[in-house]
Scaffold this motif. Structure first.
Motif, PDB file in Angstrom:
ATOM      1  N   HIS E 121       0.838  -1.202   0.000  1.00  0.00           N
ATOM      2  CA  HIS E 121       0.000   0.000   0.000  1.00  0.00           C
ATOM      3  C   HIS E 121       0.869   1.246   0.000  1.00  0.00           C
ATOM      4  CE1 HIS E 121      -3.535  -2.497   0.792  1.00  0.00           C
ATOM      5  NE2 HIS E 121      -2.793  -3.118   1.705  1.00  0.00           N
ATOM      6  N   GLY E 122       1.904   1.206  -0.774  1.00  0.00           N
ATOM      7  CA  GLY E 122       2.899   2.267  -0.784  1.00  0.00           C
ATOM      8  C   GLY E 122       4.182   1.744  -0.193  1.00  0.00           C
ATOM      9  N   PRO E 123       5.280   2.502  -0.300  1.00  0.00           N
ATOM     10  CA  PRO E 123       6.570   2.009   0.176  1.00  0.00           C
ATOM     11  C   PRO E 123       6.680   1.987   1.699  1.00  0.00           C
ATOM     12  CG  PRO E 123       6.772   4.264  -0.656  1.00  0.00           C
ATOM     13  CD  PRO E 123       5.373   3.830  -0.944  1.00  0.00           C
ATOM     14  N   THR E 124       7.188   0.881   2.231  1.00  0.00           N
ATOM     15  CA  THR E 124       7.509   0.808   3.650  1.00  0.00           C
ATOM     16  C   THR E 124       8.732  -0.112   3.790  1.00  0.00           C
ATOM     17  OG1 THR E 124       6.693   0.463   5.892  1.00  0.00           O
ATOM     18  CG2 THR E 124       5.907  -1.088   4.196  1.00  0.00           C
ATOM     19  N   ILE E 125       9.134  -0.429   5.016  1.00  0.00           N
ATOM     20  CA  ILE E 125      10.373  -1.190   5.202  1.00  0.00           C
ATOM     21  C   ILE E 125      10.057  -2.665   5.369  1.00  0.00           C
ATOM     22  CG2 ILE E 125      12.488  -1.422   6.559  1.00  0.00           C
ATOM     23  CD1 ILE E 125      12.086   1.299   5.084  1.00  0.00           C
ATOM     24  N   GLY E 126      10.465  -3.474   4.397  1.00  0.00           N
ATOM     25  CA  GLY E 126      10.355  -4.916   4.512  1.00  0.00           C
ATOM     26  C   GLY E 126      11.544  -5.500   5.255  1.00  0.00           C
ATOM     27  N   ILE E 127      11.323  -6.614   5.941  1.00  0.00           N
ATOM     28  CA  ILE E 127      12.394  -7.296   6.691  1.00  0.00           C
ATOM     29  C   ILE E 127      12.373  -8.778   6.344  1.00  0.00           C
ATOM     30  CG2 ILE E 127      13.311  -7.868   8.981  1.00  0.00           C
ATOM     31  CD1 ILE E 127      11.942  -5.456  10.114  1.00  0.00           C
ATOM     32  N   GLY E 128      13.547  -9.353   6.151  1.00  0.00           N
ATOM     33  CA  GLY E 128      13.656 -10.787   5.938  1.00  0.00           C
ATOM     34  C   GLY E 128      14.982 -11.287   6.485  1.00  0.00           C
ATOM     35  N   TYR E 129      15.161 -12.599   6.448  1.00  0.00           N
ATOM     36  CA  TYR E 129      16.472 -13.126   6.864  1.00  0.00           C
ATOM     37  C   TYR E 129      16.794 -14.392   6.094  1.00  0.00           C
ATOM     38  CZ  TYR E 129      13.658 -16.230   9.831  1.00  0.00           C
ATOM     39  OH  TYR E 129      12.739 -17.142  10.294  1.00  0.00           O
ATOM     40  N   THR E 130      18.068 -14.731   6.127  1.00  0.00           N
ATOM     41  CA  THR E 130      18.527 -15.982   5.533  1.00  0.00           C
ATOM     42  C   THR E 130      19.727 -16.464   6.337  1.00  0.00           C
ATOM     43  OG1 THR E 130      19.283 -17.082   3.519  1.00  0.00           O
ATOM     44  CG2 THR E 130      20.086 -14.845   3.888  1.00  0.00           C
ATOM     45  N   PHE E 131      19.943 -17.771   6.276  1.00  0.00           N
ATOM     46  CA  PHE E 131      21.153 -18.302   6.908  1.00  0.00           C
ATOM     47  C   PHE E 131      22.214 -18.608   5.853  1.00  0.00           C
ATOM     48  CE2 PHE E 131      17.723 -19.257   9.848  1.00  0.00           C
ATOM     49  CZ  PHE E 131      18.255 -18.866  11.071  1.00  0.00           C
ATOM     50  N   ASP E 132      21.740 -18.811   4.609  1.00  0.00           N
ATOM     51  CA  ASP E 132      22.631 -19.384   3.611  1.00  0.00           C
ATOM     52  C   ASP E 132      22.504 -18.736   2.231  1.00  0.00           C
ATOM     53  OD1 ASP E 132      20.113 -20.103   2.945  1.00  0.00           O
ATOM     54  OD2 ASP E 132      20.388 -22.262   3.285  1.00  0.00           O
ATOM     55  N   PHE E 133      21.701 -17.720   2.111  1.00  0.00           N
ATOM     56  CA  PHE E 133      21.439 -17.058   0.825  1.00  0.00           C
ATOM     57  C   PHE E 133      20.793 -17.997  -0.195  1.00  0.00           C
ATOM     58  CE2 PHE E 133      24.253 -14.081   2.827  1.00  0.00           C
ATOM     59  CZ  PHE E 133      23.707 -12.870   2.468  1.00  0.00           C
ATOM     60  N   LYS E 134      20.239 -19.091   0.314  1.00  0.00           N
ATOM     61  CA  LYS E 134      19.465 -19.973  -0.559  1.00  0.00           C
ATOM     62  C   LYS E 134      18.005 -19.955  -0.149  1.00  0.00           C
ATOM     63  CE  LYS E 134      23.327 -23.107  -1.414  1.00  0.00           C
ATOM     64  NZ  LYS E 134      23.998 -24.249  -0.768  1.00  0.00           N
ATOM     65  N   GLU E 135      17.765 -20.032   1.153  1.00  0.00           N
ATOM     66  CA  GLU E 135      16.405 -20.047   1.670  1.00  0.00           C
ATOM     67  C   GLU E 135      16.196 -18.729   2.413  1.00  0.00           C
ATOM     68  OE1 GLU E 135      15.793 -23.160   4.485  1.00  0.00           O
ATOM     69  OE2 GLU E 135      13.727 -23.528   3.833  1.00  0.00           O
ATOM     70  N   PHE E 136      15.115 -18.059   2.056  1.00  0.00           N
ATOM     71  CA  PHE E 136      14.874 -16.725   2.624  1.00  0.00           C
ATOM     72  C   PHE E 136      13.509 -16.684   3.312  1.00  0.00           C
ATOM     73  CE2 PHE E 136      17.971 -16.073  -0.696  1.00  0.00           C
ATOM     74  CZ  PHE E 136      18.782 -15.045  -0.252  1.00  0.00           C
ATOM     75  N   PHE E 137      13.441 -15.918   4.398  1.00  0.00           N
ATOM     76  CA  PHE E 137      12.207 -15.816   5.176  1.00  0.00           C
ATOM     77  C   PHE E 137      11.807 -14.343   5.320  1.00  0.00           C
ATOM     78  CE2 PHE E 137      14.465 -19.618   6.293  1.00  0.00           C
ATOM     79  CZ  PHE E 137      13.480 -20.598   6.299  1.00  0.00           C
ATOM     80  N   GLN E 138      10.531 -14.063   5.076  1.00  0.00           N
ATOM     81  CA  GLN E 138      10.060 -12.679   5.147  1.00  0.00           C
ATOM     82  C   GLN E 138       9.289 -12.457   6.439  1.00  0.00           C
ATOM     83  OE1 GLN E 138       8.245 -11.222   1.603  1.00  0.00           O
ATOM     84  NE2 GLN E 138       7.564  -9.304   2.538  1.00  0.00           N
ATOM     85  N   CYS E 139       9.561 -11.344   7.117  1.00  0.00           N
ATOM     86  CA  CYS E 139       8.941 -11.037   8.404  1.00  0.00           C
ATOM     87  C   CYS E 139       7.943  -9.892   8.258  1.00  0.00           C
ATOM     88  CB  CYS E 139      10.028 -10.651   9.409  1.00  0.00           C
ATOM     89  SG  CYS E 139      11.266 -11.943   9.631  1.00  0.00           S
ATOM     90  N   GLU E 140       7.379  -9.496   9.370  1.00  0.00           N
ATOM     91  CA  GLU E 140       6.517  -8.309   9.417  1.00  0.00           C
ATOM     92  C   GLU E 140       7.263  -7.096   8.867  1.00  0.00           C
ATOM     93  OE1 GLU E 140       3.472  -7.431  10.406  1.00  0.00           O
ATOM     94  OE2 GLU E 140       2.888  -9.501  10.818  1.00  0.00           O
ATOM     95  N   ASN E 141       6.537  -6.279   8.151  1.00  0.00           N
ATOM     96  CA  ASN E 141       7.089  -4.967   7.826  1.00  0.00           C
ATOM     97  C   ASN E 141       7.386  -4.209   9.117  1.00  0.00           C
ATOM     98  OD1 ASN E 141       6.852  -5.289   5.031  1.00  0.00           O
ATOM     99  ND2 ASN E 141       4.736  -4.547   5.047  1.00  0.00           N
ATOM    100  N   ALA E 142       8.412  -3.404   9.087  1.00  0.00           N
ATOM    101  CA  ALA E 142       8.772  -2.679  10.302  1.00  0.00           C
ATOM    102  C   ALA E 142       7.768  -1.569  10.625  1.00  0.00           C
ATOM    103  CB  ALA E 142      10.167  -2.067  10.147  1.00  0.00           C
ATOM    104  N   PHE E 143       7.285  -0.887   9.610  1.00  0.00           N
ATOM    105  CA  PHE E 143       6.471   0.315   9.861  1.00  0.00           C
ATOM    106  C   PHE E 143       5.272   0.364   8.933  1.00  0.00           C
ATOM    107  CE2 PHE E 143      11.044   1.652  10.290  1.00  0.00           C
ATOM    108  CZ  PHE E 143      11.088   1.568  11.667  1.00  0.00           C
ATOM    109  N   LEU E 144       4.378   1.267   9.249  1.00  0.00           N
ATOM    110  CA  LEU E 144       3.316   1.656   8.335  1.00  0.00           C
ATOM    111  C   LEU E 144       3.945   2.321   7.121  1.00  0.00           C
ATOM    112  CD1 LEU E 144       0.782   3.269  10.809  1.00  0.00           C
ATOM    113  CD2 LEU E 144       0.386   1.257   9.415  1.00  0.00           C
ATOM    114  N   PRO E 145       3.261   2.297   5.985  1.00  0.00           N
ATOM    115  CA  PRO E 145       3.697   3.200   4.937  1.00  0.00           C
ATOM    116  C   PRO E 145       3.614   4.648   5.467  1.00  0.00           C
ATOM    117  CG  PRO E 145       1.846   1.820   4.200  1.00  0.00           C
ATOM    118  CD  PRO E 145       2.027   1.599   5.661  1.00  0.00           C
ATOM    119  N   PHE E 146       4.447   5.564   5.006  1.00  0.00           N
ATOM    120  CA  PHE E 146       5.345   5.492   3.883  1.00  0.00           C
ATOM    121  C   PHE E 146       6.747   5.677   4.411  1.00  0.00           C
ATOM    122  CE2 PHE E 146       1.232   7.185   2.731  1.00  0.00           C
ATOM    123  CZ  PHE E 146       0.819   6.276   1.770  1.00  0.00           C
TER     124      PHE E 146
END
Lengths: 324, 324, 324, 324, 324, 324
Positions: E121-146
């Protein structure tokens, strides 16, 4: 020329020194006159049978814009249908219409033609007709978007239908001039000519931002009498006033006279306050040449419908004597 | 200081807890007070002979802006000429003027000086003078475009004429601060200094968008008392209120005090509705130091002219005690 | 008229069919020519002693704008001081200056006058002078904000100093015309007249958005030759080109000729790329009437300084024969 | 659900055919109700002890925005403190606050929580609490700028505090949708979800520009009843109306119903004129499920405080039967 | 502090008098380096195993923005995957993502965290992590837009995760300051503090319009070294340069030093021309404290990826000695 | 379908992995190719006699926009007339034309039709024809202002002429979709239908701001192949790229396929720098179905004219396989 017998009328008040004057019982139609309405304004009226018929812009309480038929014996007290006009396909398949507003109505030859601002990927000029104000037919849009204030002449000119309009953009347009276009068949349009531009600020500031035709042009001995709205952009928004011009009878892209002063500007409380303050917007007029009477219908503050009166001969003299 | 004998006045109403109060018969000048006018507002008044003279902004019904002379015995009831002021060449050849508006008038030494917003390739400060309010002379414009609200001090400062003004751009300017400039001869101007800037939104939002000087500065024991208008940009346009500041007598680019609260803001129906709603705009004041009376003239809603009153000493105390 | 002996010069390349041509070693001054600089452009040059002196706009790597003195034997290779000009108080107390940019320099009577865009509550015209390019004195600003491109005439006209300028607003102004003002003393300014407006888009689009004077006007047999920049707003920003006009010798607010085509427009890579692409902006010229040579200094892309050459007589003919 | 005994109430007028109706003595709080005030509007009310307490937005005559506590026996006649609320540090050190406006109040578990638009580098959502409306504590702001219209739910949802808000920018935002966010502790916020977007112009133009939650959501058998304001941008500025939606009880980011028509729109003179014309803005409601009564508090024209009434069951039916 | 063994490096060219210098073989990654790409820029790199891994912004030829993993032995020559990163649900259900751009990567404790500008719904901060740069996990956005430019610190501060970000609006934002926020769990965020605002135009114009953090902060003896981009709005659009600041180690909302001059600004042809001219935008850096080397990765002209080098100690000295 | 014998052509370079490739000797026409020109671009070409004829947009050095005829044996090396096309009256009296730009040319039945952007109270679609490229006739404008990019189909569809166009406003329009209109006679136009809208930013950002048809549609076995330009608004202005769509043969308002990726985007220096950087704008194509060759003509940076090539079958496959 029209010579209506029961034209709505009220004599000029004493001490009034202007050419046109307001109806003392304004507004004639309240914003809530039908159950669903938020506002009823910028509407069109024509003589019909032994009284009058009209097409009314009624925004509902979702502020959806649509047009409704209505009827009146005296042109002042109106019964407006509670349901909007339902159109059947006219000279083409059915055209999309996201919204309809600011109608005009005119009788040509055998039927009543209606034009309005039609929402088709933005505003453009919708066209329809009716024979009886019960059954309505929708035709091809006249133009590509974006356009508003399409107003037909009441008879063909040089064998073609003729329409005034105001090309514009898709927002609260801050510019706009009046053009004329012709059609052999109400379907294909061309021969577009520029008729009137905005006036220079220094000469006539009330019409320096944009202008648009109002009621159906009235054929007089001097030519076509065209009432129009003119707009000035103040620091608090647009202010809409009313002026008039006279176009050549046979070459209506030629302006013979055009009022430098306005004929009317917002001054009454029902014009100064409402959904859009400081707007008076004429869409229809009826007149009797014989009785020298003209009755003008106009929307006030985008909220209610009001009337004003004037002597046809005095209005023409005013435009000639105060021409830009 | 002035000690007028017949200063217009009305006592403070009971239950009024503000420093200034409105005249109960406002507006004193109606929008249609002369035959051609659409509106009469933002006008200037000075004591003259045994009564008052004034220079009035009367926009006509073509919304052309011009200034007109007028006369009054009591400062409240006015006879305004039906024709605008016609200028002869003053200290230079005649200057073009596409429009004239928002006049101020002040007596210095031997004559009445008039300043106004002059349309010369955009708005700038026009200067003229008269000895008798019958014959008027137009001088060089004070500055290059774009400028508005040029207000002369009522006497020379350090041997030079001094003028407040508000540089701006050529539209509905969304910024504007007050400057002072000096001239040895009313023809060449220099020594430009910044006097007052808009206030921070958090501290005094009514004056956070633009400000401009109003009536001629009044010399008091505290310094120059300057009424000014302040503007806030709301989501529905600009709102003009009235405040006051006190400038150093000899170094008038130094602000000693400046009202954080407004003195007056739009609140009456003739201020809240009209051609430009929510505008009160002061252009003149008369006062009597002896009687401790001040009468302020202001335009309301860019439509009519109104008055307000206050005790000079209380106004000064208010500005000192509520200084930004 | 100037008859410099060592005027910088390069003959016209073969196959060149334009009136002016670029120096083949452009740019003559690189953006990093002094240690602190981010860019050196829009700078002024005058004959001085047996060579040349100049005042240079050097934006530093904090992108602070300031002006620096520099010296050259041949007008092409320059030594620019590493410290900006430090001013002493001239004909008034010291004036604030948040920034200084776009200087012009001219010798009148006994000294070198410098004008520039001075940051005093927004851009206005700063004035200073020097006798030796070592000691500099700052005077009163010429005007209230907002103004740019103040350019003095090289001698008094009718006994007064004369200055071209371009009133504007406080941002990336999207409009701007050239005016003239006069002063008896370089302190108080008046008699403001409009000289040249932007051209209609249909006639000369390269100068349809804003225009501003460039180098010091050059007195020729035809009148004052004024190089100026013209701007068109494209969908990707402003594009600055160079044209010329000829003003009446004694009444320099009268335009005798004005180039409809540009003389030069951005076309080389150092003009098309840089901090502000597509800008060529002239601030100085030197010439020899006897040798019929003119050398023009201009900023390129708000980044570097470049030169172009032309025969004075051909430039005058071009302006006369291609006049708007 | 609340079952207040002394809920403010007035029966529906005869001939009224709308679901909600205005209090006949509106406005209930005048703009000058406390000595310092310029306007009192957009304020919050809750049942407290045997009557009501409230938090009021009182802009003073410097147009500084702040919030004030007030008390009432009957919910209609109010005593508002003359000094703004003074906060102590709550769940964090003291937060800067350049201004405070548009408060909401809600009782959760053991205390009254207050949210408002807090000036911290631009508008964001301030949070505070009180047990007694005498001593107030300020907590962490809920979000980064820029945000307005933060409205807490009256109980935890799935074990977390829940808040509606409207992310925006730092001016007179021309867009804005309603989101929900959750917090385990009133300090850290996350799980942001979009709840409601503006409506398409063609379907419900009164809410096509921006929307924001109003009073504390009311739990009904159908879900959470949320009154909200909707805005349309007219050519003369923003017009604020009132609608309602019903959110799922356990997943309140799911909209079950949402009124296509407005419930109320500006129509009375105290709504059409004032500091910002054509604004009605609800911030609080009290209700009795048993008596089927709801009383709504709203600001009018950003100037005064007014009330409207409706039967809870009829409002719910209206939203269900007229859902977008 | 990092002490990488194989840090990419090239010695400073002779005659270079700046603190940082460009890689002579720039750009290191061409716009068409993978088959689908239109441009590869604004990308993040970290040491990984015996070489480097990265997350790259590759806009495809539909100009869809997404992020891709890549690997390199030497940090200069890269193999970038041809398919964008596919995320699995991390600490919440899957979050919508209309687009992803401008990634940063940092190792904290046990994994690599990735932040980016996430289209929700507009730009905001996405967060994810990986241990190996092969498998990636996406978490809650940090903030409301924008919001944009979310940059994590490489270790917890006072027991909490810490993130810099730049709240903004939903267009080509013309403003923007850097804030810090904290989280106990990478899910709920709070304690928002303002860190750095834009600089005044007069003091450091290259960073007067908006600023945003670049690479992961580097802990030095002086505190956190933060490279950031600064923007000036020219008449031809935005120009992005690079500066640096040093924040207090334990209270990173306290700025100890901040570069008044830029460290680098667009000057090479691959920076001056491309999809968005005049942009250099740093997103990652690697360094060796022992060797006193720092290698900076930056996007050029929103088209390609480039590198610059500097000695860590000299950069720190420069920021301290040229602090705003 | 066309089966030209001497179609301009150059084989695909090795290592080229795109469907279309540039001519290695681009630009084919320099900005100064005729003496008066500032730039030659956005031009139209058709097979004519044993070679090619064209209509070229040559802006002169006053930046006046006009169209010129030109001839070529091989389609690559061009002789362009030094005088603009002079029109005689065609199917109506002569139409005003403040400027002419961006022509297209197509042979239908017995003559070559030309359409262009015609300056008639703002931009609209001009129509003319010629039999021999020596004598030219100007017809009625197709539409009211404001419109651009009028492109005729090469044969009648269902017995009517058909034209694509892009309604717009009168400035640097920030929106624009493609419509189709029909005419029985090249004079009256109607049956306006929306064909293609801009793409959602998330799906195909290069065409998210506005789109407009380019060369004459090419009839293929799949339907009408239409190359078009798409625009994205970056923070540094508009970027124009090239895509293609395939419309239904008999109902050309139905889009069968439309390229999600662009076919070409600005990447070469002559596209990235010039009067308007980052613009490639196609106006003509020639092809041979038998040889499976297509040559595209496009303007680069609003400065020069360039060519690109592709195999017709591969382009069609690309659009089908990468459809939005």
């Amino acid at each position: 020329m029209e010579n209506l017998k029961n034209i709505p009328w009220q004599e000029k008040p004493e001490n009034c020194n202007t050419v046109m004057w307001r109806y003392s019982e304004n507004p004639i139609i309240d914003r809530y006159a039908i159950p669903s309405s938020n506002s009823i304004f910028n509407s069109a009226v024509v003589p019909f049978e032994d009284g009058y018929a009209g097409v009314f812009r009624c925004d509902n309480k979702a502020v959806q814009m649509n047009i409704f038929a209505g009827f009146s014996k005296n042109g002042i007290d109106w019964d407006i249908n509670h349901e909007p006009i339902s159109f059947k396909a006219g000279n083409t398949e059915m055209i999309d219409s996201d919204y309809k507003y600011d109608p005009r109505v005119v009788f040509i030859e055998d039927r009543y033609w209606i034009t309005w601002c039609n929402g088709y990927h933005g505003p453009t000029i919708g066209i329809g007709y009716t024979f009886d104000f019960k059954e309505f037919f929708q035709c091809e849009n006249a133009f590509l978007p974006f356009n508003r204030n399409g107003v037909l002449f009441p008879k063909k000119i040089n064998g073609k239908y003729a329409m005034l309009s105001r090309p514009s953009d898709n927002g609260h347009t801050a510019f706009g001039d009046i053009y004329i276009s012709y059609s052999p068949d109400m379907k294909y349009w061309g021969e577009h000519r520029c008729v009137m531009k905005v006036a220079p600020f220094e000469q006539s500031a009330w019409q320096c931002t944009k202008i648009g035709a109002g009621p159906i042009p009235i054929l007089t001995n001097e030519g076509w009498l065209v009432f129009y709205h003119g707009v000035i952009a103040t620091c608090n928004g647009f202010r809409y006033s009313i002026g008039a011009s006279i176009l050549d009878e046979n070459e209506p892209d030629k302006v013979k006279y055009r009022s430098q002063p306005y004929l009317m500007a917002p001054a009454e409380l029902y014009e100064l306050t409402g959904d859009v303050p400081n707007v008076i917007f004429p869409c229809a007029a009826v007149h009797s040449e014989k009785e020298d009477k003209l009755a003008l219908y106009y929307g006030a503050a985008d909220t209610v419908t009001a009337m004003a009166f004037g002597k046809l001969s005095e209005i023409i003299d005013f435009v000639k004597n105060n021409s830009l």
